[in-house]
Design an enzyme around this catalytic site. Sequence first.
Site, PDB file in Angstrom:
ATOM      1  N   LYS A  44      -5.843   5.750   7.053  1.00 16.05           N
ATOM      2  CA  LYS A  44      -6.690   4.769   7.221  1.00 16.05           C
ATOM      3  C   LYS A  44      -7.466   4.353   6.293  1.00 16.05           C
ATOM      4  O   LYS A  44      -8.003   5.328   5.296  1.00 16.05           O
ATOM      5  CB  LYS A  44      -7.531   5.166   8.397  1.00 16.05           C
ATOM      6  CG  LYS A  44      -8.857   4.419   8.833  1.00 16.05           C
ATOM      7  CD  LYS A  44      -8.677   4.087  10.202  1.00 16.05           C
ATOM      8  CE  LYS A  44      -9.731   3.020  10.658  1.00 16.05           C
ATOM      9  NZ  LYS A  44      -9.106   1.563  10.452  1.00 16.05           N
ATOM     10  N   CYS A 128     -10.878  -7.304   3.839  1.00 15.76           N
ATOM     11  CA  CYS A 128     -12.018  -6.731   4.146  1.00 15.76           C
ATOM     12  C   CYS A 128     -13.015  -7.940   3.794  1.00 15.76           C
ATOM     13  O   CYS A 128     -12.686  -8.694   3.133  1.00 15.76           O
ATOM     14  CB  CYS A 128     -12.636  -5.494   3.433  1.00 15.76           C
ATOM     15  SG  CYS A 128     -11.468  -4.357   3.212  1.00 15.76           S
ATOM     16  N   THR A 191      -2.671  -7.653   9.502  1.00 13.63           N
ATOM     17  CA  THR A 191      -2.644  -8.445  10.994  1.00 13.63           C
ATOM     18  C   THR A 191      -3.057  -9.702  10.762  1.00 13.63           C
ATOM     19  O   THR A 191      -3.709 -10.511  10.005  1.00 13.63           O
ATOM     20  CB  THR A 191      -3.789  -7.736  11.704  1.00 13.63           C
ATOM     21  OG1 THR A 191      -4.950  -7.661  11.424  1.00 13.63           O
ATOM     22  CG2 THR A 191      -3.217  -6.102  12.191  1.00 13.63           C
ATOM     23  N   GLY A 215       2.115  -5.549  15.828  1.00 12.63           N
ATOM     24  CA  GLY A 215       3.032  -5.054  16.874  1.00 12.63           C
ATOM     25  C   GLY A 215       4.311  -6.103  16.972  1.00 12.63           C
ATOM     26  O   GLY A 215       4.683  -7.093  16.145  1.00 12.63           O
ATOM     27  N   THR A 264       1.919  -0.456  14.631  1.00 12.73           N
ATOM     28  CA  THR A 264       1.556  -0.119  16.113  1.00 12.73           C
ATOM     29  C   THR A 264       2.556   0.483  16.824  1.00 12.73           C
ATOM     30  O   THR A 264       2.184   1.203  17.862  1.00 12.73           O
ATOM     31  CB  THR A 264       1.291  -1.997  16.610  1.00 12.73           C
ATOM     32  OG1 THR A 264       0.557  -2.581  15.908  1.00 12.73           O
ATOM     33  CG2 THR A 264       1.183  -1.840  17.952  1.00 12.73           C
TER      34      THR A 264
END
Length: 300
Positions: A44, A128, A191, A215, A264
């Site tokens: 992460k 970010c 994403t 996803g 995901t």
Amino acid sequence: MDTRVTIAGVELKNPVMTASGTFGSGAEYGEMVDLNRLGAVVTKGVANVPWPGNPTPRIAEVYGGMLNAIGLQNPGIDVFVERDIPFLKQYDTKIIVNVCGKTTEDYVEVVERLGDTAADLLEINISCPNVKEGGIAFGQDPKAVEAITREVKRHAKQPVIMKLSPNVTDITVMAKAAEAGGADALSLINTLTGMKIDIHRRTFALANKTGGFSGPAVKPVAVRMVYQAANAVRLPIIGMGGISTAEDAIEFLLAGATAVSVGTANFFNPYATTEIVDGIEAYMERYGVEDVKELIGAVK
Ligand SMILES: Cc1cc2nc3c(=O)[nH]c(=O)nc-3n(C[C@H](O)[C@H](O)[C@H](O)COP(=O)(O)O)c2cc1C
């Protein structure tokens, strides 16, 4: 059968890795998944100081995927270096540390701290918010992409993977900017920005209003972008976005990815990564593919 691939001089036993933010730093999944079977674990995102993340709700389900606005919550580099790297070092897999920051100096600080750790590769998340540029992500401006890549490279001991945002008009412009800044590899896609409205509460499903869409539903967009980037630059590419089966992963390899990340899918199938490793081997067996590298970019 040879399933090894190489990213910027680092050899992975197979092309399957986890996607940042969907697998913790491995410990959460380690009881179910044998981490030794993965090409790499991507952690992460970690920043120079702890980030609290966004207010809740920060996850919502949508057709074929999800929205998240976690806000890059993380414990900061001190805790990460003491707790997460030693955990991952116990396994025979490569360690890829995902880095986030709000200023160039933040990124550089984290990268420098990682210099004498067991991290094998650094993955720089440029989605970010750049506080010095009014909050627009670094990854949405080619000049900023090139500048931050160059600055990170100047301070990094490990090879640098720049993780591109898909929220741009032309992904090849960003891929070329990262290459010009000296990137060793690219990963994509992060994403896609989305929104969901809760009609019963008559407000946004996420407290942040918008969130990152990921996803199975995003896969065709991701395959297209990986193909475009692979044909625009000479760098190895880590492909991701909607991969939940070996068939999905093979599509990305054929489109030009050297390795793939599974995100995901871990949430609805914690065994997805190792099933994909097995499935790639079964595909190679079925079609008489001796070396997985034969698949990379085979579709022109
Ligand atoms: C809950 C969640 C957290 C994420 N956190 C990060 C992160 O910290 N850093 C990053 O670069 N990408 C992060 N991502 C993006 C994923 O690594 C991946 O690029 C994206 O979700 C597309 O892959 P997928 O469709 O397989 O999930 C996150 C995604 C999700 C769903």
